[in-house]
Scaffold this active site. Structure first.
Site, mmCIF file in Angstrom:
data_model
loop_
_atom_site.group_PDB
_atom_site.id
_atom_site.type_symbol
_atom_site.label_atom_id
_atom_site.label_comp_id
_atom_site.label_asym_id
_atom_site.label_seq_id
_atom_site.Cartn_x
_atom_site.Cartn_y
_atom_site.Cartn_z
ATOM 1 N N GLU A 90 15.369 -1.993 5.524
ATOM 2 C CA GLU A 90 16.522 -2.459 6.296
ATOM 3 C C GLU A 90 17.151 -3.724 5.723
ATOM 4 O O GLU A 90 18.282 -4.068 6.076
ATOM 5 C CB GLU A 90 16.110 -2.681 7.749
ATOM 6 C CG GLU A 90 15.820 -1.372 8.477
ATOM 7 C CD GLU A 90 15.506 -1.564 9.952
ATOM 8 O OE1 GLU A 90 15.102 -2.684 10.327
ATOM 9 O OE2 GLU A 90 15.653 -0.596 10.716
ATOM 10 N N GLU A 121 -6.694 4.305 3.290
ATOM 11 C CA GLU A 121 -6.800 2.881 3.609
ATOM 12 C C GLU A 121 -8.133 2.291 3.163
ATOM 13 O O GLU A 121 -8.292 1.073 3.087
ATOM 14 C CB GLU A 121 -6.583 2.634 5.093
ATOM 15 C CG GLU A 121 -7.718 3.024 6.005
ATOM 16 C CD GLU A 121 -7.497 2.517 7.432
ATOM 17 O OE1 GLU A 121 -8.407 1.840 7.943
ATOM 18 O OE2 GLU A 121 -6.432 2.779 8.010
#
Length: 309
Positions: A90, A121
């Protein structure tokens, strides 16, 4: 048939404990469930406020990195990685920054943005390899983990430090020790989740708030705004093109026609049009002053005033 995990790790974190205020949440009405979740959410801003001094240090490191030609890297897994990817994406249209100023690294790659990737992860070597390949001395690397222990993130931060980058860690586990080599630890204590272990809730909300504050403050310090206006935004649709005119009007107090003409004369560059209108100098002089100031509107205006005096 359910597969038994190869390895199980007990995470000692407030986010994993049961919340005494929501033990009967499955017996509540719909309104009651939503009210209980909302009551927990209202505690997050206070938890974030408590770590703002540490966030400020991270902002200063990021500003130093970008001013010296470096980059900011986000590193996360699961919810943390998805929020980091969203924030980085963004910034390009909001502040018209180069696409490589903020780079998000997500455990498991692009596929893991939509689907869980097994053991991604837990792969500290993968995190380290990404940093070794992409991080340069002088960069700033910000890791995010709700548990405070995610191997992919910690492996990445250790490798980034070896590469000569400054590092920070946003952790949802105030009990976890500061990892070796991390310059700034932002340990935000949001307590137990409404649903035990569901760190997409309060821990994720805190991460979103910290990321938004961190990146926005970095952009402000770099002159990507004028006052509280998005003067660096990229107008990619009709709504945003209309916003550029409104921003010019709000910043200058001039008519829509004057602002529209100035924007056209500036070739659609909102900052050039703004400096032109506020200083009274021609578009060419405004563009030159902005170039000299590194795109900082107030500094460009000060330069033009000095020339005029």
């Amino acid at each position: 048939m359910m597969t038994v995990p190869v390895q199980a790790v007990h995470v000692d974190s407030p986010t994993e404990t049961r919340n005494p205020r929501t033990k009967d949440i499955d017996l509540m009405s719909t309104a009651g469930i939503l009210g209980a979740i909302n009551a927990e959410d209202r505690t997050v801003p206070g938890a974030v406020a408590a770590v703002l001094p540490q966030v400020a240090r991270a902002v200063d490191h990021a500003v130093d990195a970008l001013r010296s030609g470096g980059r900011v890297h986000y590193v996360g897994a699961g919810t943390s990685g998805r929020l980091a990817t969203l924030d980085a994406a963004e910034l390009v249209p909001t502040f018209n920054v180069p696409g490589d100023w903020f780079i998000a690294h997500h455990a498991g790659g692009e596929r893991a943005l939509r689907h869980a990737v097994e053991n991604a992860e837990d792969d500290s070597a993968a995190g380290a390899a990404e940093m070794a390949a992409m991080v340069q001395p002088g960069d700033f690397v910000l890791g995010l983990t709700a548990s405070g222990r995610t191997p992919y993130v910690l492996g990445a931060l250790a490798a980034a430090s070896r590469q000569g980058a400054r590092t920070g860690l946003v952790s949802g586990n105030a009990k976890a020790a500061k990892p070796a080599g991390v310059d700034v630890l932002i340990a935000v204590d949001t307590g137990p989740e409404a649903i035990a272990g569901s760190t997409r809730m309060k821990a994720g909300t805190a991460q979103k708030m910290i990321l938004t504050s961190f990146s926005t403050a970095t952009m402000i310090k770099l002159g990507r705004t004028y006052s509280n206006l998005m003067v660096s935004m990229r107008a990619t649709n009709a709504k945003l093109r209309g916003r550029t005119i409104r921003i010019l009007q709000e910043a200058t107090g001039m008519t829509m026609a004057d602002c529209s003409d100035a924007l056209t004369e500036a070739g659609g560059d909102l900052k050039v049009a703004l400096v032109h209108l506020l200083s009274g100098e021609d578009v060419k002089s405004a563009a030159k002053a902005l170039h000299t100031s590194g795109g900082h509107v107030r500094k460009a205006l000060d330069t033009l005033r000095v020339r005029a005096s």
